[in-house]
Design an enzyme around this catalytic site. Structure first.
Site, mmCIF file in Angstrom:
data_model
loop_
_atom_site.group_PDB
_atom_site.id
_atom_site.type_symbol
_atom_site.label_atom_id
_atom_site.label_comp_id
_atom_site.label_asym_id
_atom_site.label_seq_id
_atom_site.Cartn_x
_atom_site.Cartn_y
_atom_site.Cartn_z
ATOM 1 N N ARG A 15 57.477 -98.036 -46.168
ATOM 2 C CA ARG A 15 57.110 -99.362 -45.652
ATOM 3 C C ARG A 15 56.449 -99.220 -44.271
ATOM 4 O O ARG A 15 55.246 -99.425 -44.103
ATOM 5 C CB ARG A 15 58.355 -100.279 -45.590
ATOM 6 C CG ARG A 15 58.020 -101.767 -45.438
ATOM 7 C CD ARG A 15 57.717 -102.180 -44.013
ATOM 8 N NE ARG A 15 58.811 -101.898 -43.081
ATOM 9 C CZ ARG A 15 58.690 -102.009 -41.763
ATOM 10 N NH1 ARG A 15 57.534 -102.378 -41.218
ATOM 11 N NH2 ARG A 15 59.705 -101.721 -40.968
ATOM 12 N N ASP A 16 57.236 -98.807 -43.270
ATOM 13 C CA ASP A 16 56.716 -98.726 -41.906
ATOM 14 C C ASP A 16 55.574 -97.722 -41.820
ATOM 15 O O ASP A 16 54.619 -97.891 -41.044
ATOM 16 C CB ASP A 16 57.862 -98.328 -40.957
ATOM 17 C CG ASP A 16 57.698 -98.857 -39.548
ATOM 18 O OD1 ASP A 16 56.554 -99.101 -39.125
ATOM 19 O OD2 ASP A 16 58.710 -99.022 -38.848
ATOM 20 N N HIS A 207 66.542 -98.847 -35.077
ATOM 21 C CA HIS A 207 65.239 -98.495 -35.649
ATOM 22 C C HIS A 207 64.381 -98.000 -34.486
ATOM 23 O O HIS A 207 64.124 -98.740 -33.545
ATOM 24 C CB HIS A 207 64.658 -99.756 -36.294
ATOM 25 C CG HIS A 207 63.277 -99.612 -36.842
ATOM 26 N ND1 HIS A 207 63.025 -99.446 -38.193
ATOM 27 C CD2 HIS A 207 62.065 -99.641 -36.245
ATOM 28 C CE1 HIS A 207 61.719 -99.391 -38.389
ATOM 29 N NE2 HIS A 207 61.103 -99.492 -37.226
ATOM 30 N N HIS A 209 61.012 -95.669 -32.778
ATOM 31 C CA HIS A 209 59.708 -94.998 -32.905
ATOM 32 C C HIS A 209 59.652 -93.915 -31.849
ATOM 33 O O HIS A 209 60.151 -94.088 -30.742
ATOM 34 C CB HIS A 209 58.565 -96.009 -32.748
ATOM 35 C CG HIS A 209 58.389 -96.846 -33.982
ATOM 36 N ND1 HIS A 209 57.410 -96.619 -34.909
ATOM 37 C CD2 HIS A 209 59.117 -97.895 -34.456
ATOM 38 C CE1 HIS A 209 57.523 -97.489 -35.899
ATOM 39 N NE2 HIS A 209 58.540 -98.281 -35.657
ATOM 40 N N CYS A 240 53.493 -100.194 -36.308
ATOM 41 C CA CYS A 240 53.244 -101.604 -36.602
ATOM 42 C C CYS A 240 51.766 -101.913 -36.364
ATOM 43 O O CYS A 240 51.245 -101.678 -35.272
ATOM 44 C CB CYS A 240 54.114 -102.476 -35.714
ATOM 45 S SG CYS A 240 53.733 -104.231 -35.881
ATOM 46 N N ASN A 249 57.706 -93.500 -36.601
ATOM 47 C CA ASN A 249 59.161 -93.595 -36.455
ATOM 48 C C ASN A 249 59.731 -92.224 -36.143
ATOM 49 O O ASN A 249 59.070 -91.207 -36.340
ATOM 50 C CB ASN A 249 59.802 -94.038 -37.779
ATOM 51 C CG ASN A 249 59.429 -95.442 -38.172
ATOM 52 O OD1 ASN A 249 58.407 -95.660 -38.784
ATOM 53 N ND2 ASN A 249 60.254 -96.388 -37.807
HETATM 54 N N1 COA Z 1 53.822 -113.228 -49.311
HETATM 55 C C1 COA Z 1 52.664 -113.641 -49.864
HETATM 56 N N2 COA Z 1 51.981 -114.703 -49.447
HETATM 57 C C2 COA Z 1 52.510 -115.418 -48.428
HETATM 58 C C3 COA Z 1 53.699 -115.030 -47.813
HETATM 59 C C4 COA Z 1 54.372 -113.887 -48.279
HETATM 60 N N3 COA Z 1 55.526 -113.457 -47.750
HETATM 61 N N4 COA Z 1 53.964 -115.891 -46.843
HETATM 62 C C5 COA Z 1 52.983 -116.806 -46.841
HETATM 63 N N5 COA Z 1 52.101 -116.526 -47.799
HETATM 64 C C6 COA Z 1 50.898 -117.279 -48.142
HETATM 65 C C7 COA Z 1 51.200 -118.746 -48.324
HETATM 66 O O1 COA Z 1 51.610 -119.021 -49.634
HETATM 67 C C8 COA Z 1 49.861 -119.382 -48.021
HETATM 68 O O2 COA Z 1 49.028 -119.216 -49.150
HETATM 69 P P1 COA Z 1 47.882 -120.285 -49.492
HETATM 70 O O3 COA Z 1 46.942 -120.233 -48.342
HETATM 71 O O4 COA Z 1 47.341 -119.762 -50.765
HETATM 72 O O5 COA Z 1 48.631 -121.588 -49.613
HETATM 73 C C9 COA Z 1 49.320 -118.469 -46.928
HETATM 74 O O6 COA Z 1 50.026 -117.249 -47.050
HETATM 75 C C10 COA Z 1 49.483 -119.031 -45.535
HETATM 76 O O7 COA Z 1 50.861 -119.320 -45.335
HETATM 77 P P2 COA Z 1 51.492 -119.410 -43.843
HETATM 78 O O8 COA Z 1 52.940 -119.657 -43.959
HETATM 79 O O9 COA Z 1 50.663 -120.362 -43.046
HETATM 80 O O10 COA Z 1 51.307 -117.934 -43.375
HETATM 81 P P3 COA Z 1 50.455 -117.333 -42.166
HETATM 82 O O11 COA Z 1 49.039 -117.237 -42.551
HETATM 83 O O12 COA Z 1 50.803 -118.028 -40.906
HETATM 84 O O13 COA Z 1 51.049 -115.864 -42.128
HETATM 85 C C11 COA Z 1 52.928 -114.413 -42.470
HETATM 86 C C12 COA Z 1 52.410 -115.677 -41.832
HETATM 87 C C13 COA Z 1 54.304 -114.169 -41.950
HETATM 88 C C14 COA Z 1 52.955 -114.587 -43.985
HETATM 89 C C15 COA Z 1 51.951 -113.224 -42.111
HETATM 90 O O14 COA Z 1 51.697 -113.229 -40.751
HETATM 91 C C16 COA Z 1 52.522 -111.897 -42.509
HETATM 92 O O15 COA Z 1 52.610 -111.568 -43.690
HETATM 93 N N6 COA Z 1 52.949 -111.039 -41.528
HETATM 94 C C17 COA Z 1 53.569 -109.781 -41.824
HETATM 95 C C18 COA Z 1 53.237 -108.821 -40.749
HETATM 96 C C19 COA Z 1 53.828 -107.451 -41.023
HETATM 97 O O16 COA Z 1 54.137 -107.082 -42.149
HETATM 98 N N7 COA Z 1 53.963 -106.673 -39.960
HETATM 99 C C20 COA Z 1 54.445 -105.339 -40.036
HETATM 100 C C21 COA Z 1 55.893 -105.264 -40.259
HETATM 101 S S1 COA Z 1 56.837 -105.456 -38.793
HETATM 102 ZN ZN ZN Z 2 59.042 -99.880 -37.033
#
Ligand code: COA
Ligand code: ZN
Length: 316
Positions: A15-16, A207, A209, A240, A249
């Site tokens: 994942r990370d 956790h 790094h 990240c 990590n």
């Molecule tokens: N999986 C898939 N799709 C998702 C989702 C998820 N967990 N969460 C939201 N969505 C979709 C929504 O359904 C929506 O779809 P649509 O436009 O078709 O209706 C769209 O994303 C926007 O939803 P919203 O809640 O406004 O999300 P956002 O655009 O503000 O993004 C996150 C927020 C959290 C989903 C996004 O920033 C993200 O996935 N971040 C993860 C970052 C990460 O993994 N970092 C590394 C690990 S620490």
């Molecule tokens: Zn990490």
């Protein structure tokens, strides 16, 4: 040193690590790595994340990876989610545990999940409800717990408020994450010295790094305060995408070698773990930061140089 007899390692490389690889790792290779890790006896694996596939395209195959891995009894398979949408996907994919993500600093939380901490906490409340209905346990991770690449050192009071909010909504497993390797051992000790007695009953994870070569010292500091759950990443993959300067990590096989050398059990077969690391280097096509893969274990012995054997003083 006051060390526990046993440490539970959670492997987060798939994942990370794979989330920040420049090239998409083909699904079948991700599955192979997870299965090799379970074959090595790794008790916990954070397999993937259920986040927005456009935000982290490297892990857009989360459902397929979960469906194709071979479940080894004795390994607990987790995935990271930022919100209830992710939790529903994770439950449907059959994860054993949900890991949540939010940051102790507002800037990193916005950069990472596009929410303020308060908004994230609301989403995590919904995650807990989804998980609760499905009977899936939740572990809550807190990114940038010690330092934030935008804001600098995170005061322990700020971290404590976030921990308190999670505990209030029913969290009993909490991961303290040093997302960009800013923590030092004395700071880690201070943080756990304060949090452990203040939140009795919480199961803590650290956790780390190794961005600034302080990961293993930080883990040792946490272990002295009774922390026995440690995240690590095969070969030292990791980072990240939304934290500038983030790098790998703590390396799993280096950590396990260190723990075993001190007599701390992990249940992991280190030789098999080293084989996984070599395979992951092939997959990503470059050498990884792990040291033991290069140096060999500390019981490695070399032949004596010419002439030395004859001149060795006889014992007794
Ligand atoms: N999986 C898939 N799709 C998702 C989702 C998820 N967990 N969460 C939201 N969505 C979709 C929504 O359904 C929506 O779809 P649509 O436009 O078709 O209706 C769209 O994303 C926007 O939803 P919203 O809640 O406004 O999300 P956002 O655009 O503000 O993004 C996150 C927020 C959290 C989903 C996004 O920033 C993200 O996935 N971040 C993860 C970052 C990460 O993994 N970092 C590394 C690990 S620490
Ligand atoms: Zn990490």
């Amino acid at each position: 040193m006051k060390l526990p007899a046993r440490v539970t390692v959670c492997e987060v490389g798939s994942r990370d690590g794979f989330q920040i690889e420049p090239d998409f790792i083909p699904t079948e290779l991700k599955v192979e790595v997870v299965d090799l890790l379970s074959y090595a006896g790794v008790p916990r694996i954070e397999v993937t994340s259920f986040v927005h596939p456009k935000v982290v395209p490297q892990l857009r195959d989360a459902e397929t990876v979960m469906a194709k891995i071979r479940r080894r009894p004795g390994t607990r398979y987790a995935a990271l989610v930022p919100n209830d949408k992710g939790a529903v996907r994770a439950v449907d994919a059959g994860v054993d545990v949900i890991h949540t993500v939010l940051s102790a600093s507002e800037s990193h939380n916005l950069a990472n999940v596009n929410m303020t901490i308060a908004e994230s906490l609301e989403k995590l409340r919904a995650v807990m409800q989804v998980a609760g209905r499905a009977g899936v346990p939740v572990g809550c991770g807190i990114s940038t717990s010690f330092g934030c690449p935008f804001e600098g050192e995170v005061p322990v009071e700020q971290l404590e408020r976030v921990v308190g909010a999670l505990v209030d909504m029913g969290a009993h497993a909490i991961g303290i994450a040093d997302t960009t390797g800013m923590a030092n051992p004395r700071q880690v000790a201070r943080v756990f010295e304060r949090l452990v007695p203040r939140f009795p009953g919480v199961e803590w994870t650290l956790h780390t790094h190794d961005t600034r070569a302080m990961a293993i010292p930080n883990i040792l500091a946490a272990m002295e305060y009774g922390v026995t759950n440690i995240d690590s990443s095969i070969g030292g993959l990791g980072g990240c995408p939304f934290a500038p300067g983030a790098s790998g990590n703590v390396c799993s096989e280096d950590l396990v070698h260190c723990l075993h050398a001190m007599g701390v059990e992990t249940g992991i077969d280190l030789d098999r773990l080293l084989a996984v690391s070599r395979r992951v280097q092939e997959i990503v096509g470059r050498a990884l930061p792990g040291q033991i893969v290069k140096a060999g274990k500390s019981d490695r012995r070399y032949p004596l140089p010419d002439g030395v054997a004859a001149r060795l003083p006889r014992a007794g």
